[in-house]
Write a protein that holds these residues in place. Structure first.
Motif, PDB file in Angstrom:
ATOM      1  N   MET A   1       9.642   3.255 -65.803  1.00 18.49           N
ATOM      2  CA  MET A   1      10.252   4.375 -65.087  1.00 18.49           C
ATOM      3  C   MET A   1      11.421   4.980 -65.851  1.00 18.49           C
ATOM      4  SD  MET A   1       8.294   4.401 -62.479  1.00 18.49           S
ATOM      5  CE  MET A   1       9.100   5.391 -61.222  1.00 18.49           C
ATOM      6  N   ILE A   2      11.503   4.682 -67.146  1.00 15.54           N
ATOM      7  CA  ILE A   2      12.599   5.225 -67.938  1.00 15.54           C
ATOM      8  C   ILE A   2      12.587   6.753 -67.937  1.00 15.54           C
ATOM      9  CG2 ILE A   2      13.463   5.420 -70.310  1.00 15.54           C
ATOM     10  CD1 ILE A   2      12.740   2.553 -70.778  1.00 15.54           C
ATOM     11  N   TRP A   3      11.413   7.346 -67.843  1.00 14.96           N
ATOM     12  CA  TRP A   3      11.299   8.797 -67.902  1.00 14.96           C
ATOM     13  C   TRP A   3      12.017   9.469 -66.736  1.00 14.96           C
ATOM     14  CZ3 TRP A   3       8.956  11.261 -63.805  1.00 14.96           C
ATOM     15  CH2 TRP A   3       8.185  10.449 -62.949  1.00 14.96           C
ATOM     16  N   LEU A   4      12.257   8.731 -65.648  1.00 15.39           N
ATOM     17  CA  LEU A   4      12.965   9.318 -64.512  1.00 15.39           C
ATOM     18  C   LEU A   4      14.394   9.710 -64.888  1.00 15.39           C
ATOM     19  CD1 LEU A   4      11.782   7.071 -61.521  1.00 15.39           C
ATOM     20  CD2 LEU A   4      11.161   9.450 -62.000  1.00 15.39           C
ATOM     21  N   TRP A   5      15.010   8.930 -65.779  1.00 10.69           N
ATOM     22  CA  TRP A   5      16.360   9.272 -66.228  1.00 10.69           C
ATOM     23  C   TRP A   5      16.334  10.571 -67.035  1.00 10.69           C
ATOM     24  CZ3 TRP A   5      20.402   6.734 -64.324  1.00 10.69           C
ATOM     25  CH2 TRP A   5      20.207   5.446 -63.810  1.00 10.69           C
ATOM     26  N   ASP A   6      15.322  10.727 -67.879  1.00 10.74           N
ATOM     27  CA  ASP A   6      15.188  11.967 -68.637  1.00 10.74           C
ATOM     28  C   ASP A   6      14.987  13.155 -67.699  1.00 10.74           C
ATOM     29  OD1 ASP A   6      15.323  10.314 -70.825  1.00 10.74           O
ATOM     30  OD2 ASP A   6      13.177  10.374 -71.256  1.00 10.74           O
ATOM     31  N   LEU A   7      14.141  12.951 -66.695  1.00  6.62           N
ATOM     32  CA  LEU A   7      13.866  14.016 -65.743  1.00  6.62           C
ATOM     33  C   LEU A   7      15.125  14.395 -64.968  1.00  6.62           C
ATOM     34  CD1 LEU A   7      11.637  15.805 -64.544  1.00  6.62           C
ATOM     35  CD2 LEU A   7      11.237  14.040 -62.822  1.00  6.62           C
ATOM     36  N   ALA A   8      15.924  13.385 -64.598  1.00  9.09           N
ATOM     37  CA  ALA A   8      17.162  13.652 -63.877  1.00  9.09           C
ATOM     38  C   ALA A   8      18.128  14.462 -64.729  1.00  9.09           C
ATOM     39  CB  ALA A   8      17.808  12.338 -63.443  1.00  9.09           C
ATOM     40  N   ALA A   9      18.222  14.134 -66.016  1.00 13.10           N
ATOM     41  CA  ALA A   9      19.118  14.869 -66.909  1.00 13.10           C
ATOM     42  C   ALA A   9      18.715  16.332 -66.998  1.00 13.10           C
ATOM     43  CB  ALA A   9      19.109  14.229 -68.298  1.00 13.10           C
ATOM     44  N   ILE A  10      17.413  16.602 -66.957  1.00 13.68           N
ATOM     45  CA  ILE A  10      16.927  17.978 -67.065  1.00 13.68           C
ATOM     46  C   ILE A  10      17.088  18.731 -65.746  1.00 13.68           C
ATOM     47  CG2 ILE A  10      14.879  19.391 -67.468  1.00 13.68           C
ATOM     48  CD1 ILE A  10      13.896  17.164 -69.364  1.00 13.68           C
ATOM     49  N   LEU A  11      16.639  18.121 -64.642  1.00 10.13           N
ATOM     50  CA  LEU A  11      16.652  18.823 -63.359  1.00 10.13           C
ATOM     51  C   LEU A  11      18.056  19.020 -62.804  1.00 10.13           C
ATOM     52  CD1 LEU A  11      13.554  17.243 -61.535  1.00 10.13           C
ATOM     53  CD2 LEU A  11      13.702  19.371 -62.841  1.00 10.13           C
ATOM     54  N   LEU A  12      18.952  18.086 -63.104  1.00  7.90           N
ATOM     55  CA  LEU A  12      20.313  18.221 -62.598  1.00  7.90           C
ATOM     56  C   LEU A  12      21.148  19.209 -63.421  1.00  7.90           C
ATOM     57  CD1 LEU A  12      21.227  14.516 -61.707  1.00  7.90           C
ATOM     58  CD2 LEU A  12      20.721  16.393 -60.138  1.00  7.90           C
ATOM     59  N   GLY A  13      20.630  19.596 -64.589  1.00  3.65           N
ATOM     60  CA  GLY A  13      21.370  20.514 -65.439  1.00  3.65           C
ATOM     61  C   GLY A  13      21.731  21.825 -64.752  1.00  3.65           C
TER      62      GLY A  13
END
Length: 253
Positions: A1-13
């Protein structure tokens, strides 16, 4: 589930960008950052959720209030796009929790650069917490075994960054009889040192110097007046240098 951190960094931008756009307007005017529900600055209408979707709302509404047609400050769109880009960059450069931490560092540097660029001011209420967060993340990742360097390097970086620029400012003031650096610049470099460690500080200064000289040369090419009395927002260049070293690592000096 590491990709969730990447997704959070993008969507929260974009969300972070919308909030930072508000801070960039209210903080220099010493207005409360949180003032209840958001409202149109012209007609006072309380904004609904459809008005507050980052990037999309601005594009759909063509940058104007649905009620009175007043222009929405473009800084909101620019900040949202900027934070989105920093989030994507962080997700590309790092994996796991570090991606989101990196994005947070980038967003923080962005708001400092914007405020300093517009007002020649680096508020302590932003620079000091940035340094504290840098030390916290260094300790956390070291204890979790995700960093090979001890957090002591970051602590030294914070002290060295502040001390070096403070001495430069002090010497300039004694020799020239006037201020050469803003009081927030040493604090900002100290905060950046808390993130990149003492090893990265020389590269931060090199990047900042290159950026500053590029601006001066551009002004010369455009035949704009350049003098020894001209003020430049050095915090903008330090923020750029800090980000480049954080992403790319120290230069091979």
């Amino acid at each position: 589930m590491i990709w969730l951190w990447d997704l959070a960094a993008i969507l929260l931008g974009p969300v972070a960008g919308s909030f930072l756009g508000l801070i960039s307007l209210r903080l220099p005017e010493e207005k409360p950052v949180v003032m209840g529900r958001s409202a149109c600055g012209s007609c006072g209408r309380t904004l609904s959720p459809i008005d507050l979707v980052p990037i999309l709302s601005f594009l759909v509404l063509r940058g104007r209030c649905r009620s009175c047609g007043a222009a929405i400050p473009r800084r909101y769109l620019m900040m949202e796009l900027g934070c989105l880009a920093l989030g994507v960059w962080s997700a590309y450069a790092f994996d796991g929790p570090m991606a989101l931490v990196s994005a947070l560092f980038g967003w923080w540097l962005l708001i400092l650069a914007v405020i300093d660029g517009e007002h020649f001011w680096l508020p302590d209420r932003l620079t000091l917490p940035l340094g504290a967060l840098g030390l916290i993340q260094a300790v956390a990742f070291f204890l979790a075994g995700q960093s090979q360097l001890s957090w002591v390097h970051n602590l030294i970086g914070a002290a060295a960054g502040f001390g070096a620029l403070w001495l430069v400012a002090f010497a300039y003031r004694r020799l020239r009889g006037r201020e050469g650096l803003g009081g927030g610049d040493p604090i900002l470099l100290g905060a950046i040192g808390a993130w990149v460690g003492w090893q990265g500080l020389p590269s931060v200064v090199v990047w900042a110097g290159i950026a500053g000289l590029s601006v001066v040369l551009a002004m010369v090419v455009r035949r704009r007046g350049v003098s020894a009395e001209m003020k430049l927002p050095f915090g903008v260049f330090l923020a750029l240098g800090g980000w480049m070293v954080w992403i790319l690592g120290p230069l091979g000096l």
